[in-house]
Write a protein that holds these residues in place. Structure first.
Motif, PDB file in Angstrom:
ATOM      1  N   ARG A   1       7.616   3.942   3.135  1.00 57.22           N
ATOM      2  CA  ARG A   1       6.296   4.128   2.527  1.00 57.22           C
ATOM      3  C   ARG A   1       5.701   5.478   2.923  1.00 57.22           C
ATOM      4  O   ARG A   1       5.133   6.188   2.096  1.00 57.22           O
ATOM      5  N   ALA A   2       5.849   5.812   4.216  1.00 57.66           N
ATOM      6  CA  ALA A   2       5.279   7.074   4.690  1.00 57.66           C
ATOM      7  C   ALA A   2       6.011   8.275   4.074  1.00 57.66           C
ATOM      8  O   ALA A   2       5.394   9.292   3.781  1.00 57.66           O
TER       9      ALA A   2
ATOM     10  N   ALA B   1      -3.680   3.648   4.423  1.00 62.02           N
ATOM     11  CA  ALA B   1      -3.908   3.814   2.976  1.00 62.02           C
ATOM     12  C   ALA B   1      -4.416   5.228   2.692  1.00 62.02           C
ATOM     13  O   ALA B   1      -3.982   5.877   1.742  1.00 62.02           O
TER      14      ALA B   1
ATOM     15  N   GLY C   1       1.479   4.835  -2.039  1.00 59.67           N
ATOM     16  CA  GLY C   1       1.079   6.239  -1.921  1.00 59.67           C
ATOM     17  C   GLY C   1       1.305   7.007  -3.214  1.00 59.67           C
ATOM     18  O   GLY C   1       0.487   7.845  -3.598  1.00 59.67           O
TER      19      GLY C   1
ATOM     20  N   SER D   1      -3.951   7.872   4.606  1.00 59.45           N
ATOM     21  CA  SER D   1      -2.894   8.865   4.860  1.00 59.45           C
ATOM     22  C   SER D   1      -1.917   8.925   3.687  1.00 59.45           C
ATOM     23  O   SER D   1      -1.208   9.905   3.512  1.00 59.45           O
ATOM     24  N   LEU D   2      -1.897   7.848   2.889  1.00 58.34           N
ATOM     25  CA  LEU D   2      -0.998   7.813   1.730  1.00 58.34           C
ATOM     26  C   LEU D   2      -1.660   8.361   0.467  1.00 58.34           C
ATOM     27  O   LEU D   2      -1.089   8.301  -0.610  1.00 58.34           O
ATOM     28  N   GLY D   3      -2.886   8.829   0.613  1.00 62.99           N
ATOM     29  CA  GLY D   3      -3.528   9.503  -0.515  1.00 62.99           C
ATOM     30  C   GLY D   3      -4.707   8.784  -1.127  1.00 62.99           C
ATOM     31  O   GLY D   3      -5.290   9.272  -2.096  1.00 62.99           O
ATOM     32  N   ALA D   4      -5.085   7.614  -0.573  1.00 57.74           N
ATOM     33  CA  ALA D   4      -6.225   6.886  -1.149  1.00 57.74           C
ATOM     34  C   ALA D   4      -7.527   7.427  -0.569  1.00 57.74           C
ATOM     35  O   ALA D   4      -7.603   7.666   0.643  1.00 57.74           O
TER      36      ALA D   4
ATOM     37  N   THR E   1       5.590   9.807  -0.130  1.00 59.16           N
ATOM     38  CA  THR E   1       4.691  10.860  -0.625  1.00 59.16           C
ATOM     39  C   THR E   1       5.096  12.246  -0.118  1.00 59.16           C
ATOM     40  O   THR E   1       4.343  13.198  -0.286  1.00 59.16           O
TER      41      THR E   1
END
Lengths: 288, 363
Positions: B143-144, A189, B96, A191-194, B147
């Motif tokens: 998903r990765a 999460a 993301g 690494s996805l920007g959270a 972003t």
């Protein structure tokens, strides 16, 4: 060969055949565990019966208790204080449980022991601690009294006592839930920007729903059942456990039994409503 | 590009110090090593999940050492894909974008594009618990990539897949990497994965990097016994170098000797690495001059394998020998006295000079 199999199939499906008896392979039965365990279950059932049967035999006491405004007020105060205690625990205990589940500080063990202290203390000792802390001259009671928050013989005192005794029930249940959420989910999460806080709110918290609910229920049950700690800081307003004890001493067994029966009934109804409302909660907890 | 410069990290009893590594732009690097080598820790420290105690981490030229994971612009994928089980496939992919504050309409369009390009459109509203391993991997990749990260870190992404799905997923990931020009650093235990995917292989053990290079270079010329083990040299015989002559060195191993096609100083510690398939067995009556390395011994076990038979051979030193199925082994029985033949060119030498405890040099 095929005929034999077909024959066997038709024999098995024949309605005239007696049902097959199930045989447990030797040593595979759980009887050795069930029998001693049922002693405990039996005690609980008997305890419920000794309250329920006399009350149902003499319904006039039940009707009297149900229409008594003092009883109604005691229920209201108890349940409301219990909900307030759970609310305070949710706000303060949830972050603590998360910090304990994710931290590897050497002080973690000390904090865990401190959290467990109310669990091992006699209730009167817990009551004394709460009283000394929250009395009008107490360490916390004095400054809070300065802003108008009184604890002695007041509703906040009941809540304080309930919070104190219920801390380990809530924190331990929720900490276990957080521990079951893999830290990798939070890492992804992030690494996805959270941010850490958003990963907690959007990933960890939804996956701990069942444990939070369970912790809240345990804490609420523990809180509304507290007697000793509550009466030491706030005899008034009367909570239900205080009222049952008072009626037991002044009105006899029958009067206290009727109130106890009402309490059991209300708790059961609340538990069932809670389970119904939260039946889908935590459906993903075990899939993480 | 990912550049790791002299980073140090301590985690419980494990630590590494001064690790440096470069993953060139748009390249695929596979990080290998035995269990407990520190591969995942290195990956997690690059991802920002573990704090480093020294050194620098640069991603696309930007120093990210002190930045939290969410600001590093690095995608991360674990072995189990770590999909969010409370969200649908679509919501997982959109996660993301939502965290980065992308507007709803743009988010929807990006997710739609990804669902389509990863053939996930039919699964969009499904929760991830019911997906197959390959589908989960596609969701995790989509998903990765949603972003647009500068680099992607993959922790054994194919380990949980069955052999058939594994091959097709590897090909898919490689195709995506090439198509998007992605910079990927992947942890793996598997040599085949490295051959299939990697532009560069890095081998590490005990918190230090032992060797890096192309898969062919690393696996053909390992410079350390750990690398040789990963490269598939089944026989690693520790010994001492003796006399050298005509570009060859005689090595003392156990109670016997073996000759390798390489010159090393006498008296040094060496490892003679021989692949089991490079050894042949012959009857004890074979003439002496036929091969340079002739090792007399006995067959102590024989096990059938996919490609023939594997023989355990006890001589002056133990050997594991693969006998291909098409070669007959008519007279070879358990307990027979036979001769193992190895060409000196097939003996790969890892030379550990006297003044160093570990590590060696390639020929």
């Amino acid at each position: 060969m095929a005929r034999t199999a077909a024959g066997r199939g038709s024999l098995m499906s024949s309605p005239e055949q007696p049902p097959r008896k199930k045989y447990w392979p030797s040593g595979n039965s759980l009887a050795a565990f069930w029998i001693p365990g049922m002693i405990l279950v039996g005690i609980i059932v008997l305890a419920l019966l000794v309250i329920t049967i006399p009350v149902l035999r003499n319904p006039e006491y039940l009707a009297g208790a149900a229409s008594d405004p003092v009883v109604f007020q005691a229920f209201f105060v108890t349940f409301l204080a219990g909900f307030c205690a759970v609310g305070i625990l949710a706000i303060t205990g949830t972050p603590l449980a998360y910090a304990l589940s994710r931290s590897d500080t050497p002080w973690k063990g000390v904090v865990e022991t401190l959290v467990d202290i109310p669990l091992v203390l006699p209730h009167t000792v817990a009551g004394l601690m709460v009283y000394l802390l929250f009395m009008s001259r107490g360490l916390l009671g004095a400054p809070l009294g300065g802003i108008g928050l009184t604890f002695e013989d007041a509703f906040p005192g009941i809540v304080a006592a309930m919070v104190f005794v219920a801390i380990p029930y809530y924190v331990n249940a929720v900490r276990e839930g957080f521990g079951r959420v893999p830290v990798q989910l939070e890492n992804v999460a992030r690494s996805l920007g959270a941010s850490r806080a958003r990963a907690f709110v959007t990933v960890t918290l939804p996956l701990t729903t069942r444990h939070i609910m369970y912790g809240a229920l345990l804490a609420w049950g523990r809180a509304i059942g507290e007697f000793a700690a509550v009466i030491m800081i706030a005899y008034f307003p009367v909570v239900i456990s205080t009222l049952i004890y008072y009626r037991f001493n002044t009105g006899g067994i029958a009067e206290s039994q009727a109130i106890a029966f009402l309490l059991i009934l209300l708790c059961l109804v609340l538990f069932f409503v809670f389970r119904f409302l939260t039946r889908r909660a935590g459906v993903y907890d075990d899939r993480s | 590009m990912i550049a790791v410069e002299e980073i140090s990290l301590t985690r419980g009893d494990f630590s590494f110090a001064g690790i440096s590594l470069q993953v060139p732009e748009s390249s695929y690097t596979v990080l290998m090593g035995p269990s407990g080598a520190g591969k995942t820790l290195l990956l997690e420290s690059i991802g920002g999940f573990l704090p480093v105690t020294g050194g620098r981490i640069l991603v696309a030229g930007r120093d990210v050492t002190m930045l939290p994971p969410e600001k590093r612009g690095i995608g991360f994928m674990y072995q189990d894909y770590s999909l969010f089980p409370h969200l649908t496939v679509e919501e997982n992919i959109a996660y993301g974008l939502k965290m980065k504050g992308i507007a709803s309409c743009e988010r929807t369009s990006t997710v739609k594009t990804l669902l389509s390009s990863f053939s996930l459109h039919t699964l969009a509203s499904r929760h991830t618990g019911s997906l197959s391993g390959g589908e989960k991997q596609r969701v995790a990749l989509a998903r990765a990539l949603a972003t647009r990260p500068s680099a992607l870190l993959l922790d054994e992404p194919f380990a949980a897949l069955d052999p058939e799905a594994r091959l097709s997923c590897m090909d898919e990931v490689k195709a995506i990497q090439k198509e998007h020009g992605l910079t990927i650093l992947q942890v793996s235990h598997d040599r085949d994965e490295a051959y299939r995917l990697a532009d560069q292989v890095v081998v590490m053990d005990n918190g230090r990097i032992l060797q890096k290079g192309t898969p062919a270079a690393v696996f053909s010329y390992p410079v350390h016994p750990t690398v040789a083990a990963l490269a598939g040299f089944e026989n690693m015989l520790e010994g001492t170098s003796g006399s050298s002559e005509g570009g060859r060195t005689r090595l003392s191993i156990g109670t016997g000797t073996i000759i390798a096609d390489r010159m090393v100083p006498a008296g040094d510690r060496v490892f003679a690495c021989i692949r089991s398939r490079d050894i042949t067995l012959a009857g004890a009556d074979i003439s002496q001059s036929e091969q340079v390395n002739r090792i007399d011994g006995q067959v102590i076990s024989m096990v059938a394998t996919e490609h023939g038979c594997q023989v355990r051979f006890a001589g002056p030193f133990p050997l594991l020998i693969d006998i291909p199925g098409d070669r007959s082994l008519q007279d070879c029985q358990l307990g027979d006295h036979v001769v193992a033949l190895v060409a000196p060119a097939d003996v790969h030498l890892i030379h550990l000079p006297k003044n160093t405890g570990e590590g060696g040099n390639a020929p």
